[in-house]
Scaffold this active site. Sequence first.
Site, short mmCIF file in Angstrom:
data_model
loop_
_atom_site.label_atom_id
_atom_site.label_comp_id
_atom_site.label_asym_id
_atom_site.label_seq_id
_atom_site.Cartn_x
_atom_site.Cartn_y
_atom_site.Cartn_z
N ILE A 46 14.03 2.99 57.30
CA ILE A 46 15.24 2.15 57.30
C ILE A 46 15.31 1.33 56.02
CG2 ILE A 46 16.31 0.12 58.37
CD1 ILE A 46 16.83 2.46 60.11
N ARG A 68 16.16 3.48 53.01
CA ARG A 68 17.57 3.89 53.02
C ARG A 68 18.50 2.72 52.73
NH1 ARG A 68 22.07 4.68 52.60
NH2 ARG A 68 23.39 6.35 53.42
N GLU A 69 18.16 1.55 53.22
CA GLU A 69 19.04 0.39 53.07
C GLU A 69 19.05 -0.15 51.64
OE1 GLU A 69 21.19 -1.01 54.94
OE2 GLU A 69 20.82 -0.17 56.91
N SER A 70 17.88 -0.28 51.02
CA SER A 70 17.82 -1.00 49.75
C SER A 70 16.97 -0.34 48.68
CB SER A 70 17.27 -2.41 49.99
OG SER A 70 15.89 -2.35 50.34
N TYR A 83 23.78 8.52 57.13
CA TYR A 83 22.73 7.50 57.25
C TYR A 83 21.66 7.95 58.24
CZ TYR A 83 20.64 2.89 58.19
OH TYR A 83 19.77 1.84 58.34
#
Length: 636
Positions: free
Chosen positions: A496, A499-501, A604
């Site tokens: 997560i 993928r997010e940052s 995502y």
Amino acid sequence: MFRFATFFCLTFLLLSSGVHAFDNAQMRDIFIKAERQLWKTNSSSYINLYNQLHYYPLQPYLDQRRLMTRMRLSSAKDIDQFLTKYEGSPLDLPLRKKWLEYLVKRNRQTLFLEFFKPTSDVDLTCHFYQYQLNSGVDESKVLTHIANLWVVGKSQPKSCDPLFARWQKAGLRTQKHVWQRLVKAADGGKHTLIPYITSLMPKNQQYLGRLWHKVRRDPAYITKLSRFPTKSAKETEIFVYGIKRLIWRDPDRALATLKKAQSVFTITEAQEQQIALKFSLALASKKHDEAKTWLARVNDSNLTSNIVQWKIADLLREQDWKLIKQELSVFPKDQQSKYQWQYWYGRSLFETGEEAAGQKILKSLAEQRHYYGFLAASYLQLPMNLQNNPLIITDEEKQALFQNSAGKRAFEFFHLGRFYHARKEWNFWLTTLNDRQKLVAAKLANELGWYDRAIFALSKVGYLDDVDLRFPLAFNQQITAYADQHKIQPAWAFAITRRESSFMSDAYSSVGAKGLMQIMPGTAKQLTRKKKLSNKYLFNSENNIRLGTKYLRNLLDRHDGNQILATAAYNAGPYRVKKWLAANDSLPADIWIETIPYKETREYVKSVLAYQQIYQQKVGQPTQLFEQLHQMNITR
């Protein structure tokens, strides 16, 4: 300890590449003290601090700030030397912009022309063209550039007005330009500009501007075809714009309106395809009965990934494998070559009895380190192939790279925690490097814990096979500890965050999500039960990871332990996921993922699953994530 040892090695590299020895911690402290005294640069205290920084990479920023703070005409020579030395770097633009603005205020046109460089700043650009005209440059050479400044969907600075007036007086502003600007203002630009542009049109055409304005405000205005008196090409353009917006708001009304309009408007083939593309996407995402009809109207030359997605999505929901195989077999080659459609074509072959052909396709796909590669490997019960090919970088390459002062400035800003300036210097530095040098820079960034720059640099070069660099165990201690505390899989939390940052601790999204795990302020307040939380709090890696893993636990509980649904909810919100579940009966998990209505969430979830598979192998978790996925059904 690893980070300290790595930084020690970097310091050694800096010293061995000809840089005078200095204690970095001490020099940073001196630099910060000097910054605080920039307002008194003539003082003995400041001069003493400044002189201690002669070999410190960030000393030029003190020179830049001094020149910007005490700007005067007598500084022209110093500013010229500074801008020449650092042209194109992050040290250039702030000083050059302020200097040019200073020269405008003092009407020093000749000096302005000497210092001006092409820029996206429209105000400065307009001054540049005006000063060229004032200096005697041939009008024809200047006014040819003005159309590009005028034909935009927003108002321009007042400094441009004299240029626009002269351009118009020369007879260069045509009604074609007026119409183009009207379209730009109406279709995505500032609608408040429309009345002004309308006033520039001939009296008998000004109704078109008013019509654009009304359709922009409310696309349902097009439903009364009597509002289009002549059904001309320009009226048709406005109608097509409106119908493409109305289909998303009110599909049935849009379909009925278009049916009536087709007999009275002359809609071109290109416009028909524009309408077909919008209608097919809108109707398919809403699961409208007419979706298949409109998807079939899209020409093969316009088969974008989105259109292909929705063509197959309905068939996947119905699990019509025979028709899936038929559709995919006739898609354009560029679509057939994509991993996504190779997987579903291989599956359709299996499901229709052509197992040998299906096995051949899926076995080849299973070699890829990709969501669909992992799906294929799991379906055939083959081991996952990470295709890890680590970069081999020599110490000599590292030493050679640090000859560049921009790289030194980038890393020094990073160690000061000034990530915005660090990224600006890094991005400039990369423009000066060849591909091999960019890979060396990526390796160094990773070793220093600047993980996001390493990830992005590898992607920029296209080197995707060093798994440790692309999927680092960044913030390992915090992620593992808080994942264990909230009883979630660490590999999921890593995936997560990646993928997010991409492990950028100060990441900030356009919708307001912040930090490593991109926590929304509202979510953070709910999790902490606090009314106010500062940006500093959310950008703190410890706080962000604690809240992110806690939220993942909440979403997992909310979705009965189903990690796929929790992942989708982390991106799109639990209410949307609930709505998507209500729209379907039970579906195999891979089909449910493929038919998520939002493209962003669909991609995502695929990314997080693929990343989690990689991280599970990196942290030594034996769980076969994709085997579980193949055995799972998603139900209401």
